[in-house]
Design a protein around this motif. Sequence first.
Motif, PDB file in Angstrom:
ATOM      1  N   PHE A 288      21.470  18.034  13.737  1.00 46.20           N
ATOM      2  CA  PHE A 288      20.510  17.218  12.800  1.00 46.20           C
ATOM      3  C   PHE A 288      21.032  15.673  13.447  1.00 46.20           C
ATOM      4  O   PHE A 288      19.991  14.781  13.965  1.00 46.20           O
ATOM      5  N   VAL A 289      22.268  15.428  13.264  1.00 48.50           N
ATOM      6  CA  VAL A 289      22.786  14.237  13.492  1.00 48.50           C
ATOM      7  C   VAL A 289      22.831  13.809  15.071  1.00 48.50           C
ATOM      8  O   VAL A 289      22.372  12.839  15.369  1.00 48.50           O
TER       9      VAL A 289
ATOM     10  N   THR B 147      26.631  23.560  13.258  1.00 46.68           N
ATOM     11  CA  THR B 147      25.906  23.579  11.928  1.00 46.68           C
ATOM     12  C   THR B 147      24.387  22.825  11.970  1.00 46.68           C
ATOM     13  O   THR B 147      24.459  22.119  12.976  1.00 46.68           O
ATOM     14  N   GLN B 148      23.525  23.182  11.048  1.00 45.43           N
ATOM     15  CA  GLN B 148      22.119  22.545  11.208  1.00 45.43           C
ATOM     16  C   GLN B 148      22.422  21.114  10.895  1.00 45.43           C
ATOM     17  O   GLN B 148      21.661  20.208  11.423  1.00 45.43           O
ATOM     18  N   GLU B 149      23.391  20.687  10.003  1.00 44.73           N
ATOM     19  CA  GLU B 149      23.628  19.218   9.926  1.00 44.73           C
ATOM     20  C   GLU B 149      23.968  18.656  11.171  1.00 44.73           C
ATOM     21  O   GLU B 149      23.809  17.459  11.342  1.00 44.73           O
ATOM     22  N   GLU B 150      25.197  19.155  11.774  1.00 45.13           N
ATOM     23  CA  GLU B 150      25.698  18.821  13.060  1.00 45.13           C
ATOM     24  C   GLU B 150      24.584  18.596  14.267  1.00 45.13           C
ATOM     25  O   GLU B 150      24.553  17.569  14.771  1.00 45.13           O
TER      26      GLU B 150
ATOM     27  N   HIS C 181      19.327  13.042  16.253  1.00 44.83           N
ATOM     28  CA  HIS C 181      18.946  11.696  15.611  1.00 44.83           C
ATOM     29  C   HIS C 181      19.298  10.775  16.701  1.00 44.83           C
ATOM     30  O   HIS C 181      18.931   9.980  17.129  1.00 44.83           O
TER      31      HIS C 181
END
Length: 105
Positions: free
Chosen positions: A67-68, A62-65, A71
């Motif tokens: 992104f993390v 997913t986009q959230e995974e 980072h």
Amino acid sequence: MARRPGAFSMESDRVNVRNLLLLLVVPGVASFGLGAWWGVNDFIALTEANQQFDRLVRQSATQEELFVAAHRENTHRINVGFDGTWMLLGGIWAGIGIAAMGRSR
């Protein structure tokens, strides 16, 4: 015999070399060594974070995974850069101290 202003003696010269060694050379070498040690550790962590990010991309995360993971990778990338900066600064300190020690003899 009285000392002339601006003249130096061998005794004060030895103190000067010792001060240069203690104030520039030793901290410079220590800074270089610690920067290199942390740089290697951070580079290993950067490589692992990069591999983790590549795995997530291949697994269609997913986009959230993503992104993390990106980072975390960027954090390690910044750390490696600053570790190199400490190595450079330590090398400059030690080099200035060694050069000054050579000139004072």
